[in-house]
Write a protein that holds these residues in place. Structure first.
Motif, PDB file in Angstrom:
ATOM      1  N   LEU A  92       0.816  -1.221   0.000  1.00 21.89           N
ATOM      2  CA  LEU A  92       0.000   0.000   0.000  1.00 21.89           C
ATOM      3  C   LEU A  92       0.845   1.265   0.000  1.00 21.89           C
ATOM      4  N   ILE A  93       1.853   1.309   0.852  1.00 25.07           N
ATOM      5  CA  ILE A  93       2.674   2.516   0.921  1.00 25.07           C
ATOM      6  C   ILE A  93       3.409   2.723  -0.396  1.00 25.07           C
ATOM      7  N   GLY A  94       3.900   1.641  -0.991  1.00 27.29           N
ATOM      8  CA  GLY A  94       4.548   1.756  -2.288  1.00 27.29           C
ATOM      9  C   GLY A  94       3.596   2.270  -3.353  1.00 27.29           C
ATOM     10  N   SER A  95       2.383   1.778  -3.339  1.00 29.76           N
ATOM     11  CA  SER A  95       1.385   2.209  -4.320  1.00 29.76           C
ATOM     12  C   SER A  95       0.969   3.652  -4.118  1.00 29.76           C
ATOM     13  N   LEU A  97       2.905   6.124  -2.390  1.00 34.81           N
ATOM     14  CA  LEU A  97       4.008   7.085  -2.448  1.00 34.81           C
ATOM     15  C   LEU A  97       4.718   7.162  -3.791  1.00 34.81           C
ATOM     16  N   PHE A  98       4.906   6.035  -4.481  1.00 37.41           N
ATOM     17  CA  PHE A  98       5.680   6.072  -5.720  1.00 37.41           C
ATOM     18  C   PHE A  98       5.072   6.963  -6.793  1.00 37.41           C
ATOM     19  N   PRO A  99       3.755   7.018  -6.958  1.00 38.47           N
ATOM     20  CA  PRO A  99       3.212   7.961  -7.969  1.00 38.47           C
ATOM     21  C   PRO A  99       3.494   9.426  -7.634  1.00 38.47           C
ATOM     22  N   LEU A 100       3.733   9.739  -6.373  1.00 42.55           N
ATOM     23  CA  LEU A 100       3.998  11.125  -5.986  1.00 42.55           C
ATOM     24  C   LEU A 100       5.386  11.594  -6.420  1.00 42.55           C
TER      25      LEU A 100
END
Length: 101
Positions: A92-95, A97-100
């Motif tokens: 979840l955190i990867g999903s 934060l990475f687009p930001l």
């Protein structure tokens, strides 16, 4: 530190061992923002890794709270949900934060 957690749980009780370990691991977590180098981050992460040793007193504590007939089920559920939480957090955190970036 896991090797020490078992005997310490026998001597002082799992609640105290878990509490002290989480406080000791929590202090470096709060200091993560002050690290500005790779080696510093490695040292900090090593100290935070000590927090993973709370698994031993958690299993000890769960075994003492439940009867012998269901202690295995209780331990497997406690350990399984703990591992599941860490895995889902990574996804979840990867999903999120990475687009930001």
């Amino acid at each position: 530190f896991r090797v020490l957690s078992g005997p310490l749980s026998d001597k002082y009780g799992a609640r105290w061992v878990m509490g002290v370990t989480l406080v000791v691991a929590g202090i470096p977590c709060m200091c993560t923002g002050f690290v500005n180098s790779g080696p510093g981050l490695s040292v900090l992460r090593t100290v935070i890794g000590i927090g993973g040793s709370v698994f031993v007193p958690m299993q000890y504590w769960t075994s003492s709270m439940f009867t012998r007939e269901v202690a295995g089920t209780a331990n497997s559920l406690a350990a399984g949900w703990g591992n599941l939480g860490g895995g889902i957090t990574q996804i979840l955190i990867g999903s999120i934060l990475f687009p930001l970036f």
